[in-house]
Motif scaffolding. Structure first.
Motif, PDB file in Angstrom:
ATOM      1  N   UNK A  89      -2.658   4.046  -3.805  1.00  0.00           N
ATOM      2  CA  UNK A  89      -1.730   4.494  -4.851  1.00  0.00           C
ATOM      3  C   UNK A  89      -1.231   3.292  -5.666  1.00  0.00           C
ATOM      4  N   UNK A  90      -0.887   2.218  -4.946  1.00  0.00           N
ATOM      5  CA  UNK A  90      -0.378   1.016  -5.628  1.00  0.00           C
ATOM      6  C   UNK A  90      -1.447   0.363  -6.506  1.00  0.00           C
ATOM      7  N   UNK A  91      -2.682   0.328  -5.978  1.00  0.00           N
ATOM      8  CA  UNK A  91      -3.787  -0.292  -6.729  1.00  0.00           C
ATOM      9  C   UNK A  91      -3.982   0.354  -8.091  1.00  0.00           C
ATOM     10  N   UNK A  92      -3.593   1.625  -8.203  1.00  0.00           N
ATOM     11  CA  UNK A  92      -3.793   2.313  -9.479  1.00  0.00           C
ATOM     12  C   UNK A  92      -2.555   2.249 -10.367  1.00  0.00           C
ATOM     13  N   UNK A  93      -1.679   1.331 -10.036  1.00  0.00           N
ATOM     14  CA  UNK A  93      -0.541   1.083 -10.913  1.00  0.00           C
ATOM     15  C   UNK A  93       0.655   1.997 -10.702  1.00  0.00           C
ATOM     16  N   UNK A  94       0.601   2.846  -9.694  1.00  0.00           N
ATOM     17  CA  UNK A  94       1.720   3.766  -9.438  1.00  0.00           C
ATOM     18  C   UNK A  94       2.775   3.048  -8.604  1.00  0.00           C
ATOM     19  N   UNK A  95       4.022   3.120  -9.008  1.00  0.00           N
ATOM     20  CA  UNK A  95       5.055   2.410  -8.259  1.00  0.00           C
ATOM     21  C   UNK A  95       6.131   3.328  -7.693  1.00  0.00           C
ATOM     22  N   UNK A  96       5.889   4.634  -7.754  1.00  0.00           N
ATOM     23  CA  UNK A  96       6.850   5.575  -7.204  1.00  0.00           C
ATOM     24  C   UNK A  96       6.104   6.736  -6.570  1.00  0.00           C
ATOM     25  N   UNK A  97       6.121   6.799  -5.231  1.00  0.00           N
ATOM     26  CA  UNK A  97       5.383   7.856  -4.533  1.00  0.00           C
ATOM     27  C   UNK A  97       5.922   8.049  -3.130  1.00  0.00           C
ATOM     28  N   UNK A  98       5.602   9.212  -2.566  1.00  0.00           N
ATOM     29  CA  UNK A  98       5.986   9.499  -1.186  1.00  0.00           C
ATOM     30  C   UNK A  98       4.757  10.057  -0.471  1.00  0.00           C
ATOM     31  N   UNK A  99       4.417   9.462   0.672  1.00  0.00           N
ATOM     32  CA  UNK A  99       3.313   9.984   1.475  1.00  0.00           C
ATOM     33  C   UNK A  99       3.919  10.494   2.772  1.00  0.00           C
ATOM     34  N   UNK A 100       3.706  11.777   3.060  1.00  0.00           N
ATOM     35  CA  UNK A 100       4.316  12.401   4.230  1.00  0.00           C
ATOM     36  C   UNK A 100       3.227  13.076   5.066  1.00  0.00           C
ATOM     37  N   UNK A 101       2.880  12.444   6.191  1.00  0.00           N
ATOM     38  CA  UNK A 101       1.853  13.013   7.066  1.00  0.00           C
ATOM     39  C   UNK A 101       2.540  13.618   8.283  1.00  0.00           C
ATOM     40  N   UNK A 102       2.831  14.903   8.195  1.00  0.00           N
ATOM     41  CA  UNK A 102       3.468  15.614   9.301  1.00  0.00           C
ATOM     42  C   UNK A 102       4.743  14.948   9.789  1.00  0.00           C
ATOM     43  N   UNK A 103       5.583  14.509   8.873  1.00  0.00           N
ATOM     44  CA  UNK A 103       6.871  13.932   9.255  1.00  0.00           C
ATOM     45  C   UNK A 103       6.859  12.421   9.413  1.00  0.00           C
ATOM     46  N   UNK A 104       5.688  11.807   9.338  1.00  0.00           N
ATOM     47  CA  UNK A 104       5.612  10.335   9.272  1.00  0.00           C
ATOM     48  C   UNK A 104       5.509   9.984   7.798  1.00  0.00           C
ATOM     49  N   UNK A 105       6.446   9.145   7.332  1.00  0.00           N
ATOM     50  CA  UNK A 105       6.629   9.023   5.894  1.00  0.00           C
ATOM     51  C   UNK A 105       6.545   7.580   5.411  1.00  0.00           C
ATOM     52  N   UNK A 106       5.986   7.381   4.218  1.00  0.00           N
ATOM     53  CA  UNK A 106       6.174   6.097   3.540  1.00  0.00           C
ATOM     54  C   UNK A 106       6.730   6.381   2.147  1.00  0.00           C
ATOM     55  N   UNK A 107       7.828   5.685   1.821  1.00  0.00           N
ATOM     56  CA  UNK A 107       8.463   5.867   0.510  1.00  0.00           C
ATOM     57  C   UNK A 107       8.179   4.645  -0.336  1.00  0.00           C
ATOM     58  N   UNK A 108       7.387   4.833  -1.378  1.00  0.00           N
ATOM     59  CA  UNK A 108       7.026   3.720  -2.272  1.00  0.00           C
ATOM     60  C   UNK A 108       7.984   3.695  -3.469  1.00  0.00           C
ATOM     61  N   UNK A 109       8.624   2.555  -3.671  1.00  0.00           N
ATOM     62  CA  UNK A 109       9.554   2.403  -4.797  1.00  0.00           C
ATOM     63  C   UNK A 109      10.738   3.338  -4.683  1.00  0.00           C
TER      64      UNK A 109
END
Lengths: 331, 120
Positions: free
Chosen positions: A181-201
């Motif tokens: 996601x970051x490589x494509x220039x996106x700086x705001x995202x949320x990845x949620x895999x069954x309650x395991x989360x990464x919050x970007x920006x």
């Protein structure tokens, strides 16, 4: 007169633009989900022209990780490695094993990628406690130190020992998706895999808000955590369990005893990588309150929310200001 | 500037202001209303208010979903492990129930405290 007329046109145009743009309601964020890694994975992205491609690439990368590292898929690299095919040991797989063993060291063996034979003995579907003899037998093949990575990066696995990356691969897949996601220039995202989360920006102007599941009330939250550029992973005894003779038997097995760990009922780890947070949350859960707190003191950039069996909630200093406990559970 | 020019500008200003206020308060009014969204595979098949009281079947009748007292749950399911049923009631925005075998997700959505995801 002419001068005045010249004024009116642009003003009218601006006002019309405000009116028209008020009518158009383009969502600021987009969501997509797929079934993957035995759960549902949801990605939230800021609405941009290339959002569709980013969704596709991120999900594609997570599927790749799942295919390569799932021990239940007999074509995966992990399965091939477990069957003695050393050609399946890619650089990427070697690196994950290396990190897993190092977290094994950090957690005094509480996080263990050889725990599978013990976990397999527990039948949560039929609420069956395994026989003591079975546990004793399985314990012979469990112990992360039965896998040795020597200086030349040569991997030696003791006979009968199998690698299971189930406790870390989901986190790793999340981190990979975030990279894509970051490589494509996106700086705001949320990845949620069954309650395991990464919050970007951040989500627009505010941090991302992650609710933490209450370990004893399915319809309640323990509190809400505000984060940016952090992984949030929770391990709890409420996900898979059965109760027999008033005792809760759950899915987080202590690799030293072969039985569920009882020192804590929920552990949330907040860290820079989901891979690390995933493995560490399991390890800390197994260690229990005292040993977990002692270990956290020695780690940098890691914060936790621990919940003890008597519902004591412990929040480390680094996130205290960003975690609001649901009122009625205040300590 | 002619009289009508002034009137036109005032009219446009008022319209713009009204629309802005509408959007602002309109979105706030939504914030208290939560709803239940049901997905089969990757498709949204149903969206209904959490304050409703109802029971309905999804996944070709293999699952029953119940909504009552501002909570939702999977009442029964054909799946082997029953993880979805054992999840119990959910009520907060961001919470979800997942049934992998039936490929069904029941999710609470809405702007409840603006929660973006629930870690469990």
């Amino acid at each position: 007169m002419n001068k005045n007329k010249n004024f009116i046109k642009p003003i009218t145009a601006i006002l019309l633009f405000i009116i028209l743009s008020s009518c158009k309601n383009k969502p600021e964020y987009l969501e997509q989900q797929i079934f993957l890694m035995d759960t549902v994975v949801e990605i939230t992205l800021k609405n941009t022209v290339n959002a569709d491609k980013i969704f596709h690439d991120a999900f594609h990368e997570m599927s790749r990780v799942d295919e390569e590292f799932d021990r239940y898929n007999n074509k995966s690299f992990v399965s091939r490695l477990n069957n003695g095919d050393m050609a399946a040991l890619t650089d990427e797989l070697l690196k994950i094993i290396e990190i897993s063993l190092s977290i094994g060291d950090t957690t005094y063996g509480a996080f263990d990628i050889t725990v599978a034979p013990l976990v397999d003995l527990w039948d949560f579907k039929n609420s069956k406690i395994p026989h003591e003899r079975q546990i004793k037998n399985a314990l012979r093949f469990v112990g992360y130190n039965k896998i040795i990575l020597n200086e030349k990066s040569k991997l030696v696995i003791a006979k009968g020992v199998k690698i299971d990356l189930g406790g870390i691969a989901k986190g790793y897949a999340i981190d990979r998706a975030v990279s894509v996601i970051k490589e494509q220039g996106m700086n705001s995202a949320l990845v949620n895999a069954g309650g395991d989360v990464f919050a970007l920006g951040r989500k627009g102007k505010r941090p991302w808000k992650i609710g933490i599941q209450h370990p004893r009330k399915s319809d309640a939250l323990l509190g809400v955590l505000e984060v940016e550029n952090k992984a949030v992973v929770t391990s709890g005894d409420y996900e898979r369990f059965f109760i027999k003779d008033d005792k809760r038997y759950h899915h987080i097995i202590d690799p030293k005893t072969g039985y569920p760990a009882y020192g804590l009922i929920s552990v949330t780890v907040v860290a820079d990588s989901a891979e690390y947070a995933d493995a560490l949350s399991t390890g800390l859960f197994v260690l229990g309150k005292e040993r977990a707190l002692k270990l956290i003191e020695s780690l940098h950039d890691v914060d936790v929310i621990l919940v003890t069996p008597d519902m004591e909630i412990i929040v480390t200093d680094g996130i205290k200001a960003y975690f609001s406990i649901t009122k009625r559970y205040k300590i | 500037m002619k009289k009508w020019d002034v009137i036109l500008i005032l009219f446009l200003l008022c319209s713009a202001g009204t629309l802005y206020l509408f959007r602002y308060f309109g979105s706030n009014a939504d914030s208290n209303s939560l709803y239940v969204v049901v997905y089969e595979g990757n498709d949204e098949i149903m969206r209904t208010g959490l304050s409703e009281h109802k029971e309905f079947k999804v996944a070709e009748n293999r699952m029953t979903i119940e909504i009552k007292d501002n909570k939702a749950r999977v009442l029964d399911s054909s799946c082997a492990e029953q993880i979805c049923v054992e999840t119990g009631w959910i009520a907060k925005a961001g919470q979800s129930i997942v049934c992998v075998p039936n490929r069904v997700v029941v999710k609470i959505a809405g702007k409840d405290e603006g929660i973006d995801a629930v870690s469990y």
